[in-house]
Motif scaffolding. Structure first.
Motif, PDB file in Angstrom:
ATOM      1  N   SER A   1       0.846  -1.186   0.000  1.00 51.26           N
ATOM      2  CA  SER A   1       0.000   0.000   0.000  1.00 51.26           C
ATOM      3  C   SER A   1       0.885   1.239   0.000  1.00 51.26           C
ATOM      4  O   SER A   1       2.084   1.185   0.259  1.00 51.26           O
ATOM      5  CB  SER A   1      -0.888   0.021   1.238  1.00 51.26           C
ATOM      6  OG  SER A   1      -0.138   0.449   2.357  1.00 51.26           O
ATOM      7  N   GLU A   2       0.226   2.386  -0.279  1.00 54.34           N
ATOM      8  CA  GLU A   2       0.941   3.667  -0.305  1.00 54.34           C
ATOM      9  C   GLU A   2       1.642   3.915   1.037  1.00 54.34           C
ATOM     10  O   GLU A   2       2.790   4.340   1.083  1.00 54.34           O
ATOM     11  CB  GLU A   2      -0.078   4.763  -0.599  1.00 54.34           C
ATOM     12  CG  GLU A   2       0.507   6.091  -0.962  1.00 54.34           C
ATOM     13  CD  GLU A   2      -0.586   7.118  -1.295  1.00 54.34           C
ATOM     14  OE1 GLU A   2      -1.774   6.737  -1.388  1.00 54.34           O
ATOM     15  OE2 GLU A   2      -0.230   8.288  -1.452  1.00 54.34           O
ATOM     16  N   PHE A   3       0.924   3.628   2.145  1.00 54.99           N
ATOM     17  CA  PHE A   3       1.507   3.882   3.460  1.00 54.99           C
ATOM     18  C   PHE A   3       2.692   2.960   3.746  1.00 54.99           C
ATOM     19  O   PHE A   3       3.718   3.393   4.275  1.00 54.99           O
ATOM     20  CB  PHE A   3       0.426   3.737   4.539  1.00 54.99           C
ATOM     21  CG  PHE A   3      -0.203   5.042   4.876  1.00 54.99           C
ATOM     22  CD1 PHE A   3      -0.953   5.722   3.928  1.00 54.99           C
ATOM     23  CD2 PHE A   3      -0.007   5.630   6.118  1.00 54.99           C
ATOM     24  CE1 PHE A   3      -1.518   6.960   4.222  1.00 54.99           C
ATOM     25  CE2 PHE A   3      -0.570   6.865   6.417  1.00 54.99           C
ATOM     26  CZ  PHE A   3      -1.327   7.525   5.467  1.00 54.99           C
TER      27      PHE A   3
ATOM     28  N   ALA B   1       8.027  14.057  -4.316  1.00 55.21           N
ATOM     29  CA  ALA B   1       6.747  13.610  -4.892  1.00 55.21           C
ATOM     30  C   ALA B   1       7.097  12.703  -6.054  1.00 55.21           C
ATOM     31  O   ALA B   1       7.909  13.057  -6.907  1.00 55.21           O
ATOM     32  CB  ALA B   1       5.916  14.803  -5.362  1.00 55.21           C
ATOM     33  N   ILE B   2       6.513  11.504  -6.059  1.00 54.88           N
ATOM     34  CA  ILE B   2       6.903  10.523  -7.059  1.00 54.88           C
ATOM     35  C   ILE B   2       5.674   9.795  -7.613  1.00 54.88           C
ATOM     36  O   ILE B   2       4.805   9.370  -6.856  1.00 54.88           O
ATOM     37  CB  ILE B   2       7.947   9.542  -6.463  1.00 54.88           C
ATOM     38  CG1 ILE B   2       8.430   8.534  -7.498  1.00 54.88           C
ATOM     39  CG2 ILE B   2       7.438   8.830  -5.234  1.00 54.88           C
ATOM     40  CD1 ILE B   2       9.666   7.773  -7.039  1.00 54.88           C
ATOM     41  N   ALA B   3       5.595   9.731  -8.942  1.00 50.48           N
ATOM     42  CA  ALA B   3       4.584   8.911  -9.607  1.00 50.48           C
ATOM     43  C   ALA B   3       5.276   7.654 -10.112  1.00 50.48           C
ATOM     44  O   ALA B   3       6.338   7.734 -10.734  1.00 50.48           O
ATOM     45  CB  ALA B   3       3.945   9.680 -10.764  1.00 50.48           C
ATOM     46  N   LEU B   4       4.682   6.492  -9.814  1.00 51.67           N
ATOM     47  CA  LEU B   4       5.272   5.194 -10.166  1.00 51.67           C
ATOM     48  C   LEU B   4       4.241   4.375 -10.931  1.00 51.67           C
ATOM     49  O   LEU B   4       3.078   4.335 -10.545  1.00 51.67           O
ATOM     50  CB  LEU B   4       5.605   4.415  -8.885  1.00 51.67           C
ATOM     51  CG  LEU B   4       6.655   4.969  -7.950  1.00 51.67           C
ATOM     52  CD1 LEU B   4       6.559   4.272  -6.603  1.00 51.67           C
ATOM     53  CD2 LEU B   4       8.034   4.784  -8.546  1.00 51.67           C
TER      54      LEU B   4
ATOM     55  N   THR C   1       3.229  10.082  -2.889  1.00 48.51           N
ATOM     56  CA  THR C   1       3.455   8.998  -3.847  1.00 48.51           C
ATOM     57  C   THR C   1       2.132   8.713  -4.536  1.00 48.51           C
ATOM     58  O   THR C   1       1.080   8.762  -3.902  1.00 48.51           O
ATOM     59  CB  THR C   1       3.918   7.700  -3.162  1.00 48.51           C
ATOM     60  OG1 THR C   1       2.951   7.319  -2.187  1.00 48.51           O
ATOM     61  CG2 THR C   1       5.269   7.873  -2.511  1.00 48.51           C
ATOM     62  N   THR C   2       2.196   8.436  -5.826  1.00 47.04           N
ATOM     63  CA  THR C   2       0.982   8.135  -6.561  1.00 47.04           C
ATOM     64  C   THR C   2       1.318   7.235  -7.737  1.00 47.04           C
ATOM     65  O   THR C   2       2.483   7.020  -8.055  1.00 47.04           O
ATOM     66  CB  THR C   2       0.294   9.433  -7.032  1.00 47.04           C
ATOM     67  OG1 THR C   2      -0.953   9.104  -7.619  1.00 47.04           O
ATOM     68  CG2 THR C   2       1.131  10.164  -8.057  1.00 47.04           C
ATOM     69  N   LYS C   3       0.271   6.689  -8.350  1.00 46.75           N
ATOM     70  CA  LYS C   3       0.452   5.838  -9.511  1.00 46.75           C
ATOM     71  C   LYS C   3       0.466   6.723 -10.759  1.00 46.75           C
ATOM     72  O   LYS C   3      -0.363   7.626 -10.881  1.00 46.75           O
ATOM     73  CB  LYS C   3      -0.717   4.851  -9.571  1.00 46.75           C
ATOM     74  CG  LYS C   3      -0.420   3.583 -10.324  1.00 46.75           C
ATOM     75  CD  LYS C   3      -1.511   2.555 -10.044  1.00 46.75           C
ATOM     76  CE  LYS C   3      -1.242   1.257 -10.770  1.00 46.75           C
ATOM     77  NZ  LYS C   3      -2.070   0.166 -10.258  1.00 46.75           N
ATOM     78  N   GLY C   4       1.364   6.436 -11.690  1.00 51.40           N
ATOM     79  CA  GLY C   4       1.417   7.228 -12.914  1.00 51.40           C
ATOM     80  C   GLY C   4       2.709   6.970 -13.643  1.00 51.40           C
ATOM     81  O   GLY C   4       3.552   6.199 -13.162  1.00 51.40           O
TER      82      GLY C   4
ATOM     83  N   MET D   1       1.248  15.694  -5.673  1.00 49.60           N
ATOM     84  CA  MET D   1       1.468  15.470  -7.096  1.00 49.60           C
ATOM     85  C   MET D   1       0.158  14.986  -7.712  1.00 49.60           C
ATOM     86  O   MET D   1      -0.469  14.069  -7.184  1.00 49.60           O
ATOM     87  CB  MET D   1       2.566  14.438  -7.295  1.00 49.60           C
ATOM     88  CG  MET D   1       2.865  14.120  -8.746  1.00 49.60           C
ATOM     89  SD  MET D   1       4.209  12.909  -8.887  1.00 49.60           S
ATOM     90  CE  MET D   1       5.591  13.939  -9.332  1.00 49.60           C
ATOM     91  N   LEU D   2      -0.243  15.586  -8.824  1.00 47.95           N
ATOM     92  CA  LEU D   2      -1.474  15.186  -9.521  1.00 47.95           C
ATOM     93  C   LEU D   2      -1.130  14.714 -10.921  1.00 47.95           C
ATOM     94  O   LEU D   2      -0.433  15.408 -11.661  1.00 47.95           O
ATOM     95  CB  LEU D   2      -2.472  16.344  -9.570  1.00 47.95           C
ATOM     96  CG  LEU D   2      -3.130  16.680  -8.212  1.00 47.95           C
ATOM     97  CD1 LEU D   2      -2.324  17.724  -7.471  1.00 47.95           C
ATOM     98  CD2 LEU D   2      -4.559  17.149  -8.387  1.00 47.95           C
ATOM     99  N   VAL D   3      -1.617  13.533 -11.258  1.00 46.25           N
ATOM    100  CA  VAL D   3      -1.264  12.881 -12.509  1.00 46.25           C
ATOM    101  C   VAL D   3      -2.513  12.765 -13.392  1.00 46.25           C
ATOM    102  O   VAL D   3      -3.572  12.366 -12.910  1.00 46.25           O
ATOM    103  CB  VAL D   3      -0.697  11.473 -12.225  1.00 46.25           C
ATOM    104  CG1 VAL D   3      -0.412  10.731 -13.524  1.00 46.25           C
ATOM    105  CG2 VAL D   3       0.551  11.559 -11.364  1.00 46.25           C
ATOM    106  N   SER D   4      -2.355  13.128 -14.657  1.00 44.23           N
ATOM    107  CA  SER D   4      -3.463  13.031 -15.611  1.00 44.23           C
ATOM    108  C   SER D   4      -3.967  11.595 -15.711  1.00 44.23           C
ATOM    109  O   SER D   4      -3.184  10.660 -15.803  1.00 44.23           O
ATOM    110  CB  SER D   4      -2.988  13.510 -16.992  1.00 44.23           C
ATOM    111  OG  SER D   4      -3.997  13.352 -17.946  1.00 44.23           O
TER     112      SER D   4
END
Lengths: 322, 322
Positions: free
Chosen positions: A3-5, A88-91, A122-125, B47-50
């Protein structure tokens, strides 16, 4: 699945010793910091995008190092002392075999400069890494781009062009031996931020910046901001150890318009030459005098014999270049 | 074609009045800020991803607003006063018909809170927006997640669930009239950061956070950090004006586990109820009392009649959810 956490806790959490400047670290809506009394905060942001700033299959440990190094380099160019950063990271996915070396490469460099990871997202992208970094600096000592004075010497830290050489080999613009390619690639992927030199130059250098898009393009930012001109002696430019194996033409070209050098370019009055050299020694960073600031606008480039060169390499622009 | 420098100058440059806290703005390696004496800096990144946080064809003015609003919301949740922000943005192309309304939407909200754009980065890449925001707060007044006390009331600002309702309509989970859909979408795209309420709650509220992933999931962060439990009265939850047209079941579900609400959830001692209501009036923000902090761990949810509900809505996780 991670999970993100869990991901943050496992890879981006460090237990730091207590420090009154860090009132609150990771895990709340905001981090809280109280800068040292009598200092300003220097703040810089950089975003690195897969396929643009690094190859999608880049070694994650080197990538972690580089993402933080380019931000530390901005602090170095102001003379600031690193304090902390947000990440800040998109993965595309929570891939632990990638995250472990990435975070280790990044946090090892951070620890080297006592620079704390104080928050982020952190987020998906599509793989994108955005860092905002904070440093401390006593008021009025920051080296600004608009502070170059006529008659200042122009100086360069370290050496130039090896990173551009690595790129040329990737692009098959020229051929390198495996060992030369590896060494050049290391210069491209693992730049050394010149923090110690930047701090040692406080009160000595007038203007400074870090060379990320090529010397000529970046020096032009100083010239425009300071409303001055300059002359460069191309044959005094400190070519990197791998680049020196190449032809004079390639050496000149990659020193003048390389990119990814992350060395400091700074100006200082000629009467402080000895102080600049001493700052280089104290910070164990080579410094080389390569030109002069002039009253007449524009940038002139001369060879060793004093003949003007008609090189007009343009710097890298993210929207107008291919 | 628009260069990186022109792009920044045209769309992300503001001429600000002189202020000693901002020693140096955009255009150098770093921005320099000197926080007001006797304050800490509150720092947050999002962070915001499209395609993940917004639709690729999202209205750019609303998107500019929302990207900054979610960061301002983090400051609000600490009780901090906005100071400045950095913007790092990856764009597929330098499309001026998109950039103009995006920057206007963002900077209009920034101006409303005297929050300066002090630096950043622009690059080519899949549309990704990363903001780091700074606010000021007097030491010891920040509302932290770990500060909830047993017997505290639990409060909610504004109303919940309309943003989730808009998403449900997009996903065809339910049907809305065009006017209801538009109104709900506005709640999703144009959240109002509760800055004034956050500042008014300094010294009154114990713990606070902003509800971004759904009330239950976010309240659980307070409970875990503060090592306490809580009970919620589901029928006191302030459903949004569009959501109130829906069935009781949907109202309860979207209030408890909506997401994208950007309202404050905070705790305060019962003897300060009148002070909380006064903070709401001063900041022109509705506040509703919805539950209690308990010594026994876990979160219990009751209906109006005092019957326990077996709702276990999970909060949104960027890596474990679809």
């Amino acid at each position: 699945m991670l999970s993100e956490f869990d991901l943050i806790k496992r890879y981006f959490h460090r237990q730091y010793p207590s420090d009154p400047r860090f009132a609150l670290g990771n895990g709340d809506d905001c981090a809280l910091i109280a800068p040292t009394k009598g200092t300003q905060l220097a703040i810089s942001s950089d975003m690195l995008v897969s396929g643009r700033h690094f190859f999608a299959d880049a070694d994650p440990a080197m990538l972690g190092h580089k993402c933080l190094a380019v931000n530390l380099s901005d602090l170095a160019a102001m003379g600031a002392k690193p304090l902390g950063f947000t990440l800040a990271i998109a993965l595309p996915e929570a891939d632990e075999s990638w995250l472990a070396p990435f975070s280790e490469g990044m946090l090892r460099l951070a620890d080297q400069y006592q620079c704390r990871l104080i928050g982020g997202d952190t987020t998906k992208g599509p793989l994108t890494i955005s860092i905002t970094i904070f440093g401390e600096i006593p008021p009025t000592t920051a080296m600004r781009r608009d502070a170059a004075k006529v008659d200042d010497d122009i100086w360069i830290s370290g050496t130039l062009g090896d990173a551009r050489l690595a790129l040329a080999a990737y692009w098959n613009e020229l051929a390198l031996s495996d060992s030369a390619h590896l060494a050049a690639a290391r210069r491209m992927h693992m730049p050394a931020p010149r923090i110690e030199l930047g701090m040692a130059l406080r009160g000595i250098a007038h203007a400074a910046l870090d060379i990320s898009d090529g010397l000529v393009g970046d020096l032009n930012h100083i010239l425009t901001s300071s409303q001055v001109g300059a002359s460069l002696d191309v044959d005094t430019l400190p070519a990197g150890p791998i680049l020196t194996q190449q032809t004079q033409e390639i050496q000149r070209q990659f020193c003048l318009a390389g990119g990814d050098d992350y060395e400091l370019c700074f100006t200082a009055p000629p009467e402080l030459r000895e102080a600049v050299l001493e700052a280089g020694r104290r910070s164990q960073t080579p410094v080389t005098r390569v030109g002069k600031i002039l009253a007449s606008r524009g940038l002139q480039i001369f060879d060793r014999a004093g003949n003007p060169l008609d090189l007009r390499p343009s710097s890298f622009d993210h929207f107008t270049s291919a």
